[in-house]
Design a protein around this motif. Sequence first.
Motif, PDB file in Angstrom:
ATOM      1  N   GLU A  31      24.164 -94.793  39.873  1.00  0.00           N
ATOM      2  CA  GLU A  31      23.522 -96.095  39.984  1.00  0.00           C
ATOM      3  C   GLU A  31      24.548 -97.212  40.070  1.00  0.00           C
ATOM      4  OE1 GLU A  31      20.668 -96.876  36.972  1.00  0.00           O
ATOM      5  OE2 GLU A  31      20.472 -98.969  37.493  1.00  0.00           O
ATOM      6  N   ASP A  32      25.578 -97.115  39.288  1.00  0.00           N
ATOM      7  CA  ASP A  32      26.582 -98.188  39.297  1.00  0.00           C
ATOM      8  C   ASP A  32      27.804 -97.731  40.066  1.00  0.00           C
ATOM      9  OD1 ASP A  32      28.133 -97.711  36.019  1.00  0.00           O
ATOM     10  OD2 ASP A  32      27.327 -96.293  37.467  1.00  0.00           O
ATOM     11  N   GLU A  33      27.550 -97.254  41.285  1.00  0.00           N
ATOM     12  CA  GLU A  33      28.672 -96.785  42.099  1.00  0.00           C
ATOM     13  C   GLU A  33      29.738 -97.843  42.172  1.00  0.00           C
ATOM     14  OE1 GLU A  33      25.677 -94.738  45.186  1.00  0.00           O
ATOM     15  OE2 GLU A  33      27.630 -95.270  45.979  1.00  0.00           O
ATOM     16  N   LYS A  34      30.944 -97.437  41.990  1.00  0.00           N
ATOM     17  CA  LYS A  34      32.030 -98.372  42.095  1.00  0.00           C
ATOM     18  C   LYS A  34      33.216 -97.655  42.712  1.00  0.00           C
ATOM     19  CE  LYS A  34      32.647 -97.660  37.132  1.00  0.00           C
ATOM     20  NZ  LYS A  34      31.312 -97.150  36.830  1.00  0.00           N
ATOM     21  N   SER A  52      38.314 -94.518  46.278  1.00  0.00           N
ATOM     22  CA  SER A  52      37.351 -93.433  46.418  1.00  0.00           C
ATOM     23  C   SER A  52      36.154 -93.701  45.516  1.00  0.00           C
ATOM     24  CB  SER A  52      37.990 -92.078  46.091  1.00  0.00           C
ATOM     25  OG  SER A  52      38.255 -91.938  44.703  1.00  0.00           O
ATOM     26  N   SER A  53      35.057 -93.072  45.852  1.00  0.00           N
ATOM     27  CA  SER A  53      33.868 -93.230  45.034  1.00  0.00           C
ATOM     28  C   SER A  53      33.044 -91.957  45.079  1.00  0.00           C
ATOM     29  CB  SER A  53      33.032 -94.427  45.493  1.00  0.00           C
ATOM     30  OG  SER A  53      32.479 -94.191  46.753  1.00  0.00           O
ATOM     31  N   SER A  54      32.194 -91.829  44.081  1.00  0.00           N
ATOM     32  CA  SER A  54      31.326 -90.672  43.965  1.00  0.00           C
ATOM     33  C   SER A  54      29.900 -91.109  44.228  1.00  0.00           C
ATOM     34  CB  SER A  54      31.444 -90.080  42.561  1.00  0.00           C
ATOM     35  OG  SER A  54      30.540 -89.019  42.392  1.00  0.00           O
ATOM     36  N   GLU A  55      29.255 -90.516  45.177  1.00  0.00           N
ATOM     37  CA  GLU A  55      27.906 -90.923  45.547  1.00  0.00           C
ATOM     38  C   GLU A  55      26.901 -90.523  44.481  1.00  0.00           C
ATOM     39  OE1 GLU A  55      26.673 -91.028  49.524  1.00  0.00           O
ATOM     40  OE2 GLU A  55      28.224 -92.547  49.319  1.00  0.00           O
ATOM     41  N   GLY A  63      24.175 -99.137  47.304  1.00  0.00           N
ATOM     42  CA  GLY A  63      24.301 -97.829  47.928  1.00  0.00           C
ATOM     43  C   GLY A  63      25.245 -97.802  49.107  1.00  0.00           C
ATOM     44  N   ASN A  64      25.703 -98.982  49.526  1.00  0.00           N
ATOM     45  CA  ASN A  64      26.656 -99.060  50.633  1.00  0.00           C
ATOM     46  C   ASN A  64      28.051 -99.159  50.053  1.00  0.00           C
ATOM     47  OD1 ASN A  64      28.302 -99.951  52.794  1.00  0.00           O
ATOM     48  ND2 ASN A  64      26.539-100.808  53.843  1.00  0.00           N
ATOM     49  N   GLU A  65      28.936 -98.277  50.481  1.00  0.00           N
ATOM     50  CA  GLU A  65      30.275 -98.262  49.915  1.00  0.00           C
ATOM     51  C   GLU A  65      31.129 -99.453  50.339  1.00  0.00           C
ATOM     52  OE1 GLU A  65      29.029 -95.354  47.890  1.00  0.00           O
ATOM     53  OE2 GLU A  65      31.094 -95.992  47.639  1.00  0.00           O
ATOM     54  N   LYS A  66      30.726-100.158  51.371  1.00  0.00           N
ATOM     55  CA  LYS A  66      31.543-101.271  51.834  1.00  0.00           C
ATOM     56  C   LYS A  66      31.380-102.464  50.896  1.00  0.00           C
ATOM     57  CE  LYS A  66      31.974-104.702  55.466  1.00  0.00           C
ATOM     58  NZ  LYS A  66      31.463-105.212  56.754  1.00  0.00           N
ATOM     59  N   LEU A  67      32.498-102.913  50.343  1.00  0.00           N
ATOM     60  CA  LEU A  67      32.494-104.100  49.504  1.00  0.00           C
ATOM     61  C   LEU A  67      33.111-105.263  50.260  1.00  0.00           C
ATOM     62  CD1 LEU A  67      33.631-102.807  45.989  1.00  0.00           C
ATOM     63  CD2 LEU A  67      31.326-103.127  46.852  1.00  0.00           C
ATOM     64  N   GLU A  70      34.376 -86.429  56.216  1.00  0.00           N
ATOM     65  CA  GLU A  70      35.168 -86.380  57.450  1.00  0.00           C
ATOM     66  C   GLU A  70      34.621 -87.269  58.571  1.00  0.00           C
ATOM     67  OE1 GLU A  70      36.753 -82.320  58.423  1.00  0.00           O
ATOM     68  OE2 GLU A  70      35.348 -81.689  56.863  1.00  0.00           O
ATOM     69  N   THR A  71      33.618 -88.090  58.259  1.00  0.00           N
ATOM     70  CA  THR A  71      33.017 -88.951  59.285  1.00  0.00           C
ATOM     71  C   THR A  71      33.212 -90.414  58.898  1.00  0.00           C
ATOM     72  OG1 THR A  71      31.355 -87.279  59.778  1.00  0.00           O
ATOM     73  CG2 THR A  71      30.882 -89.538  60.496  1.00  0.00           C
ATOM     74  N   GLN A  72      33.548 -91.234  59.892  1.00  0.00           N
ATOM     75  CA  GLN A  72      33.662 -92.664  59.615  1.00  0.00           C
ATOM     76  C   GLN A  72      32.258 -93.227  59.465  1.00  0.00           C
ATOM     77  OE1 GLN A  72      34.887 -96.036  62.497  1.00  0.00           O
ATOM     78  NE2 GLN A  72      36.799 -95.502  61.451  1.00  0.00           N
ATOM     79  N   ARG A  73      31.977 -93.817  58.325  1.00  0.00           N
ATOM     80  CA  ARG A  73      30.621 -94.275  58.044  1.00  0.00           C
ATOM     81  C   ARG A  73      30.482 -95.786  58.161  1.00  0.00           C
ATOM     82  NH1 ARG A  73      27.624 -92.038  52.694  1.00  0.00           N
ATOM     83  NH2 ARG A  73      29.205 -93.266  51.630  1.00  0.00           N
ATOM     84  N   ASN A  74      31.575 -96.498  57.887  1.00  0.00           N
ATOM     85  CA  ASN A  74      31.575 -97.959  58.003  1.00  0.00           C
ATOM     86  C   ASN A  74      32.891 -98.379  58.613  1.00  0.00           C
ATOM     87  OD1 ASN A  74      29.167 -99.224  56.747  1.00  0.00           O
ATOM     88  ND2 ASN A  74      29.829 -98.080  54.945  1.00  0.00           N
ATOM     89  N   LYS A  75      32.864 -99.491  59.328  1.00  0.00           N
ATOM     90  CA  LYS A  75      34.086 -99.984  59.945  1.00  0.00           C
ATOM     91  C   LYS A  75      34.134-101.498  59.822  1.00  0.00           C
ATOM     92  CE  LYS A  75      36.790 -99.414  64.196  1.00  0.00           C
ATOM     93  NZ  LYS A  75      37.391-100.763  64.141  1.00  0.00           N
TER      94      LYS A  75
END
Lengths: 114, 112
Positions: A99-102, A93-96, B96-100, A52-57
């Motif tokens: 290792e190979d987060e996508k 969407s992604s799952s934290e 680890g950063n979701e921003k691509l 619920e928090t904006q983490r990147n913009k």
Amino acid sequence: KAGVTQTPRYLIKTRGQQVTLSCSPISGHRSVSWYQQTPGQGLQFLFEYFSETQRNKGNFPGRFSGRQFSNSRSEMNVSTLELGDSALYLCASSSEGQEDEKLFFGSGTQLSVL
Amino acid sequence: DQQVKQNSPSLSVQEGRISILNCDYTNSMFDYFLWYKKYPAEGPTFLISISSIKDKNEDGRFTVFLNKSAKHLSLHIVPSQPGDSAVYFCAASRFGNEKLTFGTGTRLTIIP
């Protein structure tokens, strides 16, 4: 497992109007990102929400905003639409913790501004 | 400021041959790279990734090569099949950063 669901698939609006797009992430995914795709520009990052928090913009004007709900569903809002906002808006969407987060993308909402 | 560049908007390759798609990046902080494939009217789907500690990663017909000193990566598809015809996007991030950060894409056409 259901994929990322975006609604609506298509939208036609006129300049000056506002629009809200919806995204339901994959079950269990807590991170939701939004991208804008226009011809020749690739995918441009709008923002990312986590718990619920904006983490990147990204570098978009304040007319573009979003939010995330406690069930991880997300909405994106564009106010005072301009012709240049016509684009395909993609949610991912992604799952934290992997290792190979996508990112897993939805099919997008095609917005046309007339 | 295009931090990830795909300088070839399109590429045509004969079926059965090797397809090589290229990508350059400028941000030396990027340490994780991905390739996505996109069909019309669908969202991008993940193909293969590589972290900066490696210089090669293979998955079936797909191999990604990373040259950190040149800030260059490439995707090799061998052998190319008609179903590979799509737009391919290169993307980069900090691990680890979701921003691509995506490139502008290369439209690959496989000629039967």
